[in-house]
Design a protein around this motif. Structure first.
Motif, PDB file in Angstrom:
ATOM      1  N   UNK A  28       9.247   9.092  -0.274  1.00 59.15           N
ATOM      2  CA  UNK A  28       9.599  10.321  -0.968  1.00 59.15           C
ATOM      3  C   UNK A  28       9.002  11.550  -0.729  1.00 59.15           C
ATOM      4  N   UNK A  29       9.352  12.833  -0.773  1.00 57.55           N
ATOM      5  CA  UNK A  29       8.502  13.938  -0.687  1.00 57.55           C
ATOM      6  C   UNK A  29       8.255  14.356  -2.048  1.00 57.55           C
ATOM      7  N   UNK A  30       7.095  15.101  -2.248  1.00 58.82           N
ATOM      8  CA  UNK A  30       6.699  15.616  -3.618  1.00 58.82           C
ATOM      9  C   UNK A  30       5.875  16.696  -3.305  1.00 58.82           C
ATOM     10  N   UNK A  31       5.147  17.694  -4.314  1.00 57.88           N
ATOM     11  CA  UNK A  31       3.973  18.502  -3.840  1.00 57.88           C
ATOM     12  C   UNK A  31       4.521  19.347  -2.798  1.00 57.88           C
TER      13      UNK A  31
ATOM     14  N   UNK B 101       1.004  -1.181   0.131  1.00 57.30           N
ATOM     15  CA  UNK B 101      -0.098  -0.105   0.006  1.00 57.30           C
ATOM     16  C   UNK B 101       0.936   1.287   0.007  1.00 57.30           C
ATOM     17  N   UNK B 102       0.388   2.334  -0.201  1.00 58.78           N
ATOM     18  CA  UNK B 102       0.826   3.761  -0.090  1.00 58.78           C
ATOM     19  C   UNK B 102       0.081   4.475   1.007  1.00 58.78           C
ATOM     20  N   UNK B 103       0.951   5.495   1.458  1.00 61.07           N
ATOM     21  CA  UNK B 103       0.072   6.442   2.289  1.00 61.07           C
ATOM     22  C   UNK B 103       0.616   7.784   2.102  1.00 61.07           C
TER      23      UNK B 103
ATOM     24  N   UNK C 218       5.669   4.160   0.889  1.00 62.71           N
ATOM     25  CA  UNK C 218       5.307   2.965   0.386  1.00 62.71           C
ATOM     26  C   UNK C 218       5.598   1.421   1.103  1.00 62.71           C
ATOM     27  N   UNK C 219       4.553   0.736   1.273  1.00 62.88           N
ATOM     28  CA  UNK C 219       4.788   0.004   2.323  1.00 62.88           C
ATOM     29  C   UNK C 219       4.578  -1.612   1.727  1.00 62.88           C
TER      30      UNK C 219
END
Ligand SMILES: Cc1cc2nc3c(=O)[nH]c(=O)nc-3n(C[C@H](O)[C@H](O)[C@H](O)COP(=O)(O)OP(=O)(O)OC[C@H]3O[C@@H](n4cnc5c(N)ncnc54)[C@H](O)[C@@H]3O)c2cc1C
Length: 489
Positions: free
Chosen positions: A391-394, A357-359, A405-406
Motif C-alpha cells: 500500500x501507499x501512505x505518507x 516482514x515489511x519493507x 508486506x512479505x
C-alpha cells in the motif's frame, strides 16, 4: 556481520556477570534498583521487532546480550553513565520499547543496554506556543492521551503507537499514519536535549526556527543511538481537531488512484490519512466492502477546521471522479481506524513457520507505480515467497511511501531465504531510484545497503560519528557505520 550472533537462551544458565567495582559505580549513579545483570532483564533488552531476532528467539537463541541493563532517571544520570562508560570503553545501546524493525536496539557488542523507560515524564506543556517538552522514555499512547486530556493532539500515530517511545520515534526518524496533515517526526521536533558520548549535554533552542548554522540537536533525529542519547524532546502540538471527515473511493487500477492522490496533494490539500491499497490488501483488509471487489481502495481521513476540510473533501471527490473513482463511503475508514493497531497475524504466521516482514521505501510520483510492480516482481521471484502485497501512505507533493508486506514459507534455511528476500527487494528499489527506507530506519540490517544509498555522504556521516564518539561506544555496528571496540574482558 552477523556470524558472532546467536547465543542459546538458557535464562537460568546466564551467569550474572560480576563487574565488581565498575557495576558499583553505575549503581552509585542510578541507584541500586537502576542496574541489573539478571538474565531476565538482559533477555528483555537484547532484541527488538527485527524478524531475524524473532526467528532466533523461536529457536531458543538470543541475537546478542547486554552485560548490564541500566535505567537512568535524568539527563544528568545519563551524562554520568556515558562518561563512566567512555572512560572504560564500554558499549552503550539505548533502549526505548524495542519496537524497532531492523535490529537497532540489539546490543551487538554487549556492554550496557540503557533502558530509557524511567525517563517518562511530561516536563512542560506550553499552551501559548503550542509546544510540549517530554522525556524520551514516554510511551507513545501515554503521550497522546496526556495531550488529549488537555485538549491537544501530537498528530503522531505510528502503528506501533502503543509499544514505542517518543525518544524511539525521534531516534528512528519515524512517521505516523496521520503524517500528510501533521508531518513526520522531523517536522514536529522543535528542539532536543541530548547527551554526547563524553557526557556533555547539548540543548537546542525552543524557537520556531533559527538560521545560525546547522542544528546540532537535530542531528540526533534519525541517529538511532549512534551519536549519543536523546534526553528531552520539545514537540509541536495541535488543538484537538474540531471535526473529522471520512471518505473512500475505489479505482480500477493503482495508476489511476495514484494520479488522483498526486493531483490532490499537489493542489495543496492535506488529508491527515491517505492510504491506497493494492488488490491483495484491498481484498484482505476490506472483505465486506462490495464496492471494492476486484478494485483497489483509497482511504482518506480529513481533520481540523470544519470549513477547510469540507473544501478538501470536495476537491478529493472531484479528482477521484475524474480518475474513474467510485465513492465507497465512510465505512472503510471506520474499519481502518478500528483495526489500525492490530498486528497479531504476523506472530501467528511466525509460529506456523513463516518468515514475515515489511519493507517501506519512498519514491517520486513518476516512479510510484513502476517501483511497486518492480519490487513485487523481484520479491515474488525469490523461491519460497507466498505473498508480496503493498500500500501507499505518507504522501507528499513530490512523491509517496510504498509499504510492502512479505510472507514466505522457505523450504530450506530461513536466514538464507531472508537474506535473498531483502537482497532482491533492496536491489530493485535502488535500481529504480527509490530510497531504501521511508520510516523504519536502518538499525543493524539495512546497514548492508547504506553505502549504495548514500555514496560519499556515508563517509561524511562516519566522520561526524568519529568526531562525536571517537571510542565508538554508542550503539556499535548500527546505521552502516562500521564495527567498533568491545566491552573490555
Ligand atoms: C508493529 C509495528 C508497527 C510499526 N509501525 C511504525 C510506523 O507506523 N511508523 C514508524 O515510523 N515506525 C513504525 N514501526 C517501527 C518502530 O516502532 C519505530 O521505529 C519506533 O520509533 C521505535 O521506538 P522504540 O521506543 O520502540 O525504540 P527501540 O526499538 O527501543 O529503539 C530504536 C532505536 O532507537 C535508539 N534509541 C531509543 N531511544 C533512544 C534515545 N532516547 N536516545 C537515543 N537513541 C535511542 C535505539 O538504540 C535503537 O537504535 C513499527 C514497528 C512495529 C513492530
Amino acid at each position: 556481520m552477523l556470524e558472532h550472533l546467536g547465543r542459546t537462551i538458557q535464562e537460568e544458565r546466564l551467569p550474572a556477570p560480576d563487574y565488581g567495582a565498575l557495576a558499583e559505580k553505575f549503581r552509585s549513579i542510578v541507584g541500586s534498583e537502576g542496574v541489573s545483570a539478571g538474565g531476565a532483564d538482559r533477555l528483555a533488552t537484547c532484541r527488538d521487532y527485527w524478524p531475524m531476532g524473532t526467528l532466533w528467539f523461536l529457536e531458543g537463541k538470543a541475537p546478542a546480550l547486554p552485560d548490564l541493563v541500566v535505567w537512568p532517571r535524568s539527563s544528568s544520570e545519563v551524562a554520568a553513565v556515558l562518561k563512566l562508560a567512555a572512560e572504560n570503553n564500554i558499549p552503550v545501546t539505548p533502549y526505548g520499547e524495542g519496537s524497532g524493525a531492523l535490529g537497532g536496539a540489539v546490543p551487538l557488542q554487549g556492554g550496557i543496554a540503557l533502558d530509557m523507560k524511567r525517563m517518562n515524564r511530561v516536563l512542560k506543556l506550553d499552551r501559548d506556543n503550542l509546544m510540549v517538552t517530554v522525556e524520551p522514555g514516554l510511551n507513545g499512547s501515554r503521550y497522546e492521551e496526556y495531550l488529549n486530556r488537555h485538549g491537544y493532539t501530537g498528530g503522531h500515530f505510528p502503528q506501533s503507537l502503543r509499544c514505542s517511545t517518543v525518544g524511539g520515534w525521534v531516534a528512528c526518524r519515524a512517521a505516523g499514519t496521520f503524517s500528510t496533515r501533521y508531518g513526520k517526526i522531523e517536522d514536529m521536533v522543535v528542539s532536543l536535549e541530548a547527551v554526547l558520548p563524553d557526557g556533555k549535554v547539548i540543548r537546542g533552542r525552543k524557537l520556531p526556527r533559527t538560521s545560525t548554522g546547522p542544528r546540532v540537536d537535530h542531528l540526533f533525529i534519525g541517529s538511532e543511538g549512534t551519536l549519543g542519547v536523546i534526553t528531552a524532546i520539545t514537540l509541536r502540538i495541535w488543538p484537538y481537531p474540531e471535526k473529522r471527515i471520512y471518505c473512500s473511493y475505489t479505482f480500477e487500477t493503482i495508476e489511476r488512484a495514484l494520479e488522483a492522490i498526486r493531483r490532490l496533494v499537489q493542489a495543496g490539500a492535506r488529508p491527515a490519512v491517505v492510504r491506497l491499497y493494492d488488490p491483495a490488501e484491498t481484498a484482505h483488509h476490506f472483505p465486506d466492502c462490495e464496492a471494492a471487489a476486484g478494485r483497489v481502495i483509497l482511504v482518506l481521513l480529513f481533520e481540523g477546521d470544519a470549513g477547510i476540510i469540507a473544501a478538501e473533501e470536495q476537491l478529493a471527490a472531484k479528482l477521484a471522479r475524474e480518475e474513474g473513482g467510485l465513492a465507497a463511503g465512510p465505512e472503510p475508514v471506520e474499519h481502518w481506524l478500528e483495526t489500525r493497531f492490530n498486528v497479531g497475524l504476523a506472530s501467528k504466521l511466525f509460529r506456523q513457520g513463516a518468515v514475515v516482514d515489511t519493507i517501506e521505501v519512498s519514491t517520486n510520483w513518476t516512479n510510484a507505480a513502476p517501483l511497486y510492480h518492480a519490487m513485487q516482481k523481484a520479491i515474488l521471484a525469490v523461491e519460497g515467497t507466498a505473498l508480496a502485497s503493498g500500500h501507499y501512505s505518507h504522501v507528499y507533493p513530490e512523491g509517496a511511501a510504498l509499504y510492502l508486506t512479505l510472507v514466505g514459507f522457505p523450504a530450506g534455511d530461513k536466514r538464507e531465504y531472508y537474506r535473498r528476500l531483502w537482497g532482491a527487494a533492496m536491489e530493485s528499489c535502488l535500481s529504480l531510484g527509490g530510497a531504501i527506507s521511508h520510516h523504519h530506519g536502518v538499525g543493524l540490517h539495512r546497514g548492508l545497503w547504506m553505502a549504495q544509498e548514500h555514496g560519499k555522504a556515508l563517509e561524511a556521516l562516519r566522520m561526524i560519528k568519529e568526531a562525536l564518539d571517537p571510542q565508538g561506544i554508542m550503539n556499535p555496528g548500527k546505521l552502516g557505520l562500521g564495527e567498533v571496540k568491545k566491552w573490555p574482558e
